[in-house]
Each structure stands twice: as structure tokens, then as C-alpha cells.
Scaffold this active site. Structure first.
Site, PDB file in Angstrom:
ATOM      1  N   CYS A  81       0.840  -1.204   0.000  1.00 16.99           N
ATOM      2  CA  CYS A  81       0.000   0.000   0.000  1.00 16.99           C
ATOM      3  C   CYS A  81       0.872   1.251   0.000  1.00 16.99           C
ATOM      4  CB  CYS A  81      -0.900   0.038   1.238  1.00 16.99           C
ATOM      5  SG  CYS A  81      -2.075  -1.308   1.385  1.00 16.99           S
ATOM      6  N   ASP A  82       0.306   2.327  -0.497  1.00 11.51           N
ATOM      7  CA  ASP A  82       0.965   3.625  -0.401  1.00 11.51           C
ATOM      8  C   ASP A  82      -0.102   4.705  -0.334  1.00 11.51           C
ATOM      9  OD1 ASP A  82       3.803   4.948  -0.700  1.00 11.51           O
ATOM     10  OD2 ASP A  82       2.391   6.195  -1.815  1.00 11.51           O
TER      11      ASP A  82
END
Length: 216
Positions: A81-82
Site C-alpha cells: 500500500c501507499d
């Protein structure tokens, strides 16, 4: 029994998954985010930036597992994730200094910003990639206007330097959030509704995920 692997050092993401009944294996990616963003160029949309970063993290962790943890890579789903905040025409990750965080908060005070969270999954079966998928969620966050004293006290905690956009919803920064339009868990760092969709498209049910990754 598919092992869930979280490719992130984020305590917030880990907490979201654990509160949802899943205890993942944590393997931090260590990708060069600045180099990836530079390679994308100025034309990349906010949604594309976080999606590509999330994909890079998931793929690097998958490669690490294949080379170093064959037993895990026999049957696992890696999720990367970012998150980044988009406000005033720019994407904001983690502030580098307290002064950066102060300026960011002054620009956010009494306004709203858009929190983009890229999600990427890589499924490994017998040490081979058998599925890849990624998508971005967008959530609108409404900020309060903290007093100077409150802002300085918050900055002194150091929390703002650890998170995208310099704020948290589930921590000390929650005092200064007036509302959220969209998925609150995505603001923390991993959106459960989108993650469920990605996991489902990889052929894994939430029931199976619970059974394979029980809390201690």
C-alpha cells in the site's frame, strides 16, 4: 492455507488488519520511492502514483519471499500500500521536517484534502506469481483549524513525521479531523472494502483469510 503478507512497516495498516481479525506476516519492502516517482514524471495522476508505488512494494516483497522464505512463498498473498495527500495541486507524503509539517498543517487548516491510497496484491503459489492486481481508493478528509498552541503541541509529539499528509485519523491527529467522505480505513492506510475486493479477485475468501491468519 494462504498466508497474508503485509509489505509495509506501517503500524496503522497492521492495526487495521488485526482489528479485522487477520494477523499478517510483516515484510518491509524498502523500495526507493523517490526514484519510482521521478520515473513516472509530472504527468502521472495522484491515483497512478500511489498505485505504482504500492505495486512496487508488493512485487519487491514477493521477490524477497521467493528467494528467502520458500515455505511462505508456497502459498501467500502479498499486499502493498501507499498513501499520499493531495491538496493545493500537490501530492504530500510524509513531511521531512517539523517545519514542513507545520506549513502543511497551516495549508490544510479549515479545508479538505484528498487522501489517495494505492493497494496492490501479488499471489504466490509454489514460489511463482499466479495473480497480480492493483487499484486506488480516494477519500476526502476535512480538517479543523487547530490553534497555534494545539498545533505546536501536536508537532512536538513527532506523529506528523511518521504518516502521509502529516496527520492521523486514528491517533493524536484525530482531534483535528472534522469529517471523512469515503472509507475511514483507507485514511489509516489500508482500505478494507477495496482490500476485500482485491483478495476476492485473487480467489480467496475472507473466511479463508481468517482461518489461515488467526490472531494469536
Amino acid at each position: 492455507m494462504t498466508r497474508l503478507v503485509l509489505g509495509s512497516a506501517s503500524s496503522g495498516r497492521l492495526k487495521v488488519l488485526q482489528q479485522a481479525g487477520v494477523d499478517p506476516l510483516v515484510v518491509v519492502s524498502g523500495v526507493d520511492e523517490d526514484a519510482i516517482m521521478a520515473g513516472l514524471g509530472p504527468a502521472a495522476t495522484p491515483a497512478d502514483v500511489v498505485r505504482v508505488l504500492a505495486r512496487a512494494k508488493a512485487e519487491q516483497v514477493a521477490t524477497t519471499l521467493t528467494g528467502q522464505q520458500a515455505s511462505v512463498a508456497a502459498d501467500c498473498l502479498v499486499i502493498g500500500c501507499d498513501s499520499m495527500l493531495y491538496i493545493d495541486g500537490r501530492l504530500c507524503g510524509k513531511p521531512e521536517t517539523v517545519d514542513d509539517a507545520r506549513q502543511l498543517w497551516r495549508s490544510m487548516a479549515g479545508r479538505c484534502g484528498h487522501l489517495y491510497t494505492g493497494h496492490s496484491v501479488v499471489r504466490l503459489t509454489e514460489q511463482r506469481v499466479t495473480h497480480r492486481d492493483d487499484e486506488t481508493s480516494t477519500t476526502t478528509v476535512h480538517f479543523a483549524a487547530p490553534s497555534d498552541d494545539d498545533l505546536e503541541a501536536y508537532l512536538a509529539t513527532g506523529e506528523s513525521l511518521k504518516v502521509a499528509g502529516g496527520f492521523t485519523l486514528d491517533g493524536l491527529g484525530g482531534w483535528f479531523i472534522t469529517g471523512v467522505e469515503g472509507d475511514p480505513s483507507a485514511v489509516v492506510g489500508i482500505g478494507l472494502p477495496l482490500t476485500r475486493d482485491l483478495i476476492s479477485r485473487a480467489g480467496i475468501s475472507i473466511a479463508a483469510l481468517w482461518a489461515s491468519n488467526p490472531l494469536p
